[in-house]
Motif scaffolding. Structure first.
Motif: not given
Lengths: 112, 113
Positions: A36, A38, A42-44, A46, B90, B105-106
């Motif tokens: 992942x 990141x 922000x979120x990770x 893929x 998360x 998601x963020x």
């Protein structure tokens, strides 16, 4: 038994270089190994993933190398760009449990 | 296609209060996962919901709980908040035969004062 060890903690390369991030796992029941990416805030996301029945997988500039006997896998980023600067996490998963066990992360900086 | 959405973006609570975090999975995804990303502790698995049922739980105390609704959205509840619960929470989702691929998601940034 459930740990995934990731190295290095941080990595600085010049644009065009090939950063390599390594991970080692202990649980032989793991059967799926994703990476992942990141960015801050922000979120990770893929990037690429591999299963233990193959030794290498390429997607664009990203390559995973997998060594089942050594219980290790690594991410190579070809022709790295400043936009690749982010934190990279390796992870491992067993199908039955679904949970991702993450490495501690590598902060990559690609200098222009 | 819309990605995984989470609300609120930020949440500030005081110690002892309860927090509720919400997640909407990608359309068509039936599984929802919750992870905690705390400084110095990395990403840790909290909970997995599928078809409205809790399927797996990480090494967290019972004051971390949640549920999944019939539309597959989910909420995470954290009771009796402690300072060390401050983290980015998360949510991820997956579907069917591609269950391995979890899309995140963020996150919701929870701060406990």
């Amino acid at each position: 038994q459930q740990q995934v060890k990731q190295s290095p903690q941080s990595l600085i390369v010049q644009k065009g270089g090939i950063p390599i991030i390594n991970c080692a796992y202990e649980n032989t029941a793991f059967d799926y190994f994703p990476w992942y990416q990141q960015f801050p805030g922000k979120g990770p996301a893929l990037l690429i993933a591999i299963r233990p029945d193959v030794s290498e997988k390429k997607e664009g500039r990203f390559t995973i190398s997998f060594n089942k006997s050594a219980k290790q896998f690594s991410l190579h980023i070809m022709d790295s760009q400043p936009g690749d600067s982010a934190t990279y996490f390796c992870a491992s998963q067993t199908g039955s449990a679904r949970q991702l066990t993450f490495g501690s992360g590598t902060q990559l900086t690609v200098l222009p | 296609e819309a990605g995984v959405t989470q609300s609120p973006t930020h949440l500030i609570k005081t110690r002892g209060q309860q927090a509720t975090l919400r997640c909407s999975p990608i359309s068509g995804h039936t599984s929802v996962y919750w992870y905690q990303q705390a400084l110095g502790l990395g990403l840790q698995f909290l909970l997995w919901y599928d078809e409205g049922e809790e399927r797996n739980r990480g090494n967290f105390p019972p004051r971390f709980s949640g549920r999944q609704f019939p539309n597959y959205s989910s909420e995470l509840n954290v009771n009796a908040l402690e300072l060390e619960d401050s983290a980015l929470y998360l949510c991820a989702s997956s579907w069917g035969v591609s269950y391995n691929e979890q899309f995140f998601g963020p996150g919701t940034r929870l701060t406990v004062l």
